[in-house]
Design a protein around this motif. Structure first.
Motif, PDB file in Angstrom:
ATOM      1  N   LYS A   1       0.819  -1.196   0.000  1.00 31.97           N
ATOM      2  CA  LYS A   1       0.000   0.000   0.000  1.00 31.97           C
ATOM      3  C   LYS A   1       0.866   1.265   0.000  1.00 31.97           C
ATOM      4  O   LYS A   1       2.035   1.240   0.359  1.00 31.97           O
ATOM      5  N   ASN A   2       0.265   2.359  -0.424  1.00 33.04           N
ATOM      6  CA  ASN A   2       0.835   3.702  -0.262  1.00 33.04           C
ATOM      7  C   ASN A   2       2.221   3.863  -0.881  1.00 33.04           C
ATOM      8  O   ASN A   2       3.147   4.381  -0.247  1.00 33.04           O
ATOM      9  N   THR A   3       2.392   3.419  -2.118  1.00 30.11           N
ATOM     10  CA  THR A   3       3.653   3.639  -2.824  1.00 30.11           C
ATOM     11  C   THR A   3       3.460   4.712  -3.894  1.00 30.11           C
ATOM     12  O   THR A   3       2.346   4.987  -4.337  1.00 30.11           O
ATOM     13  N   ALA A   4       4.572   5.321  -4.311  1.00 22.93           N
ATOM     14  CA  ALA A   4       4.513   6.457  -5.224  1.00 22.93           C
ATOM     15  C   ALA A   4       4.275   6.010  -6.663  1.00 22.93           C
ATOM     16  O   ALA A   4       4.525   4.864  -7.026  1.00 22.93           O
TER      17      ALA A   4
ATOM     18  N   LEU B   1      11.253  -3.120   3.039  1.00 24.61           N
ATOM     19  CA  LEU B   1      10.667  -2.448   1.878  1.00 24.61           C
ATOM     20  C   LEU B   1      11.743  -1.534   1.298  1.00 24.61           C
ATOM     21  O   LEU B   1      12.154  -0.565   1.936  1.00 24.61           O
ATOM     22  N   LEU B   2      12.214  -1.891   0.104  1.00 27.24           N
ATOM     23  CA  LEU B   2      13.306  -1.159  -0.533  1.00 27.24           C
ATOM     24  C   LEU B   2      12.760  -0.328  -1.687  1.00 27.24           C
ATOM     25  O   LEU B   2      12.123  -0.869  -2.599  1.00 27.24           O
ATOM     26  N   LYS B   3      13.001   0.965  -1.647  1.00 28.62           N
ATOM     27  CA  LYS B   3      12.644   1.830  -2.772  1.00 28.62           C
ATOM     28  C   LYS B   3      13.801   1.788  -3.762  1.00 28.62           C
ATOM     29  O   LYS B   3      14.918   2.183  -3.441  1.00 28.62           O
ATOM     30  N   ILE B   4      13.523   1.284  -4.972  1.00 31.12           N
ATOM     31  CA  ILE B   4      14.564   0.987  -5.954  1.00 31.12           C
ATOM     32  C   ILE B   4      14.425   1.880  -7.185  1.00 31.12           C
ATOM     33  O   ILE B   4      13.312   2.161  -7.633  1.00 31.12           O
ATOM     34  N   GLU B   5      15.567   2.293  -7.721  1.00 28.95           N
ATOM     35  CA  GLU B   5      15.598   2.963  -9.031  1.00 28.95           C
ATOM     36  C   GLU B   5      16.385   2.083  -9.980  1.00 28.95           C
ATOM     37  O   GLU B   5      17.544   1.764  -9.732  1.00 28.95           O
ATOM     38  N   SER B   6      15.733   1.665 -11.061  1.00 31.41           N
ATOM     39  CA  SER B   6      16.385   0.823 -12.064  1.00 31.41           C
ATOM     40  C   SER B   6      15.980   1.308 -13.447  1.00 31.41           C
ATOM     41  O   SER B   6      14.785   1.375 -13.763  1.00 31.41           O
TER      42      SER B   6
ATOM     43  N   LYS C   1      -4.761   7.080 -15.496  1.00 31.40           N
ATOM     44  CA  LYS C   1      -3.892   8.252 -15.370  1.00 31.40           C
ATOM     45  C   LYS C   1      -2.432   7.873 -15.098  1.00 31.40           C
ATOM     46  O   LYS C   1      -1.514   8.482 -15.643  1.00 31.40           O
ATOM     47  N   SER C   2      -2.219   6.900 -14.241  1.00 22.74           N
ATOM     48  CA  SER C   2      -0.849   6.537 -13.869  1.00 22.74           C
ATOM     49  C   SER C   2      -0.814   5.120 -13.323  1.00 22.74           C
ATOM     50  O   SER C   2      -1.854   4.515 -13.026  1.00 22.74           O
ATOM     51  N   THR C   3       0.396   4.599 -13.176  1.00 19.63           N
ATOM     52  CA  THR C   3       0.602   3.228 -12.695  1.00 19.63           C
ATOM     53  C   THR C   3       1.599   3.227 -11.548  1.00 19.63           C
ATOM     54  O   THR C   3       2.623   3.928 -11.606  1.00 19.63           O
ATOM     55  N   VAL C   4       1.295   2.456 -10.531  1.00 24.57           N
ATOM     56  CA  VAL C   4       2.194   2.265  -9.387  1.00 24.57           C
ATOM     57  C   VAL C   4       2.706   0.830  -9.431  1.00 24.57           C
ATOM     58  O   VAL C   4       1.910  -0.113  -9.417  1.00 24.57           O
ATOM     59  N   LEU C   5       4.006   0.651  -9.508  1.00 25.79           N
ATOM     60  CA  LEU C   5       4.592  -0.688  -9.574  1.00 25.79           C
ATOM     61  C   LEU C   5       5.280  -1.043  -8.262  1.00 25.79           C
ATOM     62  O   LEU C   5       5.845  -0.183  -7.586  1.00 25.79           O
ATOM     63  N   TYR C   6       5.230  -2.327  -7.919  1.00 23.14           N
ATOM     64  CA  TYR C   6       5.996  -2.851  -6.789  1.00 23.14           C
ATOM     65  C   TYR C   6       6.239  -4.335  -7.024  1.00 23.14           C
ATOM     66  O   TYR C   6       5.560  -4.961  -7.830  1.00 23.14           O
ATOM     67  N   GLY C   7       7.223  -4.878  -6.338  1.00 22.42           N
ATOM     68  CA  GLY C   7       7.600  -6.260  -6.579  1.00 22.42           C
ATOM     69  C   GLY C   7       7.836  -7.038  -5.301  1.00 22.42           C
ATOM     70  O   GLY C   7       7.988  -6.465  -4.220  1.00 22.42           O
ATOM     71  N   PHE C   8       7.883  -8.361  -5.463  1.00 24.54           N
ATOM     72  CA  PHE C   8       8.127  -9.261  -4.339  1.00 24.54           C
ATOM     73  C   PHE C   8       9.293 -10.169  -4.701  1.00 24.54           C
ATOM     74  O   PHE C   8       9.341 -10.725  -5.802  1.00 24.54           O
ATOM     75  N   CYS C   9      10.215 -10.319  -3.766  1.00 22.27           N
ATOM     76  CA  CYS C   9      11.430 -11.081  -4.031  1.00 22.27           C
ATOM     77  C   CYS C   9      11.662 -12.086  -2.911  1.00 22.27           C
ATOM     78  O   CYS C   9      11.492 -11.760  -1.724  1.00 22.27           O
ATOM     79  N   ALA C  10      12.040 -13.308  -3.283  1.00 20.02           N
ATOM     80  CA  ALA C  10      12.290 -14.366  -2.301  1.00 20.02           C
ATOM     81  C   ALA C  10      13.775 -14.592  -2.062  1.00 20.02           C
ATOM     82  O   ALA C  10      14.152 -15.361  -1.176  1.00 20.02           O
ATOM     83  N   ASP C  11      14.640 -13.940  -2.843  1.00 20.53           N
ATOM     84  CA  ASP C  11      16.083 -14.141  -2.692  1.00 20.53           C
ATOM     85  C   ASP C  11      16.809 -12.964  -3.345  1.00 20.53           C
ATOM     86  O   ASP C  11      16.829 -12.853  -4.564  1.00 20.53           O
TER      87      ASP C  11
ATOM     88  N   LEU D   1       6.591  -8.867 -10.479  1.00 20.37           N
ATOM     89  CA  LEU D   1       6.148  -7.488 -10.591  1.00 20.37           C
ATOM     90  C   LEU D   1       4.617  -7.386 -10.497  1.00 20.37           C
ATOM     91  O   LEU D   1       3.892  -8.032 -11.241  1.00 20.37           O
ATOM     92  N   ASN D   2       4.170  -6.572  -9.554  1.00 21.33           N
ATOM     93  CA  ASN D   2       2.750  -6.278  -9.369  1.00 21.33           C
ATOM     94  C   ASN D   2       2.543  -4.772  -9.503  1.00 21.33           C
ATOM     95  O   ASN D   2       3.499  -4.006  -9.557  1.00 21.33           O
ATOM     96  N   GLY D   3       1.314  -4.365  -9.530  1.00 16.91           N
ATOM     97  CA  GLY D   3       1.056  -2.934  -9.609  1.00 16.91           C
ATOM     98  C   GLY D   3      -0.410  -2.607  -9.512  1.00 16.91           C
ATOM     99  O   GLY D   3      -1.278  -3.482  -9.594  1.00 16.91           O
ATOM    100  N   LYS D   4      -0.679  -1.339  -9.310  1.00 17.12           N
ATOM    101  CA  LYS D   4      -2.054  -0.847  -9.275  1.00 17.12           C
ATOM    102  C   LYS D   4      -2.169   0.350 -10.209  1.00 17.12           C
ATOM    103  O   LYS D   4      -1.173   1.022 -10.505  1.00 17.12           O
ATOM    104  N   ILE D   5      -3.365   0.596 -10.695  1.00 17.95           N
ATOM    105  CA  ILE D   5      -3.598   1.718 -11.587  1.00 17.95           C
ATOM    106  C   ILE D   5      -4.363   2.815 -10.848  1.00 17.95           C
ATOM    107  O   ILE D   5      -5.156   2.543  -9.949  1.00 17.95           O
TER     108      ILE D   5
END
Length: 287
Positions: A80-83, A246-251, A133-143, A281-285
């Protein structure tokens, strides 16, 4: 899916029977808060969202049978609540064999279409004819692993930024059929490939590749990433008491959040260092 609920602090649930018991308990205790929607095809869909920390949650979804029986079809973690990640054009499609939806954005910064699992499909179904209008992306990592940063001067950083802007403009022109832009992009890619082949003989790969965002495996929403860590926060799963980072990443100039169980991350996460891992990779619109 068990691998990716692990990333939000459910690592002890390894067997399908254990996961089913967890889902049964959450569904039973939160059935009164279920959200129900009727699609244009007259399907009655439902979902239950269970918050497990200030920023994390687990969603259970399914459909209603004629007698009002809740049939569970699946589950997924969410953040929740990501940019906002991207304002590029986004299209949504339903999977053929389930009630799951995926999104696709065509962002020039990557130079490829980016596919993600849509986590707020009810918002889409409620506003199916409204422009995204925009997309919010976030991901889940196991390793995941922590890498040291590549040292750059301010001048080098400015040159890299200018090159990225120029490439974005060329990609946009190429989409419109500009042959000169297409030729320039092809030449640049060839030069990059030749340079990498030369440097890799004497240098470590991760000292050459600053950030990376590329498809991984057979699934369309799995990506292998290397990105710069911009921010770090830690939360506790209220059910299992496991710690999640929770890591905010720039790639590749794309900014998004990655959730990973603290014990699954090799190395010490610090702002300015890099993160490497395979991410679902998951996301919300935003409509």
């Amino acid at each position: 899916m068990q691998n990716y609920i692990r990333s939000i602090g459910f690592s002890m649930y390894k067997k399908k029977t254990e996961v089913r018991e967890l889902l049964d308990k959450i569904q039973r205790e939160n059935i009164t808060s279920a959200k129900i929607i009727v699609t244009t095809e007259k399907e009655r869909l439902w979902e239950i969202r269970k918050s497990i920390s200030p920023s994390l949650g687990l969603c259970i979804f399914g459909y209603l049978e004629n007698l009002g029986i809740f049939v569970r079809e699946g589950y997924f973690p969410y953040i929740k609540n990501t940019a906002v990640t991207s304002t590029a054009n986004c299209s949504i499609e339903r999977h053929i064999d389930s009630i799951v939806y995926s999104g696709m954005i065509d962002d020039n910064r990557l130079g490829m279409s980016l596919i993600f699992r849509l986590s707020n499909s009810f918002d889409y179904l409620d506003n199916i004819s409204t422009r995204i209008k925009s997309t919010v992306l976030y991901g889940f990592c196991a390793d995941g692993k922590i890498l040291l940063p590549i040292k750059k001067t301010l001048a080098q950083m400015e040159v890299s930024k200018q090159k990225l802007m120029n490439r974005n403009m060329l990609i946009e022109a190429a989409k419109l059929g500009d042959e000169a832009a297409i030729d320039t992009l092809s030449t640049d890619d060839l030069i990059t490939y030749t340079t990498l082949n030369t440097r890799i003989q004497n240098e470590d790969l991760y000292s050459i590749v600053d950030t990376l965002f590329m498809p991984f495996g057979m699934e369309t929403d799995m990506y292998s990433i290397i990105g710069n860590i911009l921010d770090i926060s830690q939360e506790e799963n209220s059910i299992t008491r496991e710690s999640v980072l929770l890591l905010k990443i720039e790639s590749s100039d794309i900014i998004f959040t990655v959730a990973i169980k603290k014990d699954d991350l090799q190395g010490e996460a610090r702002i300015g260092r890099r993160f490497k891992g395979n991410v679902w990779l998951n996301g919300k619109i935003n409509i």
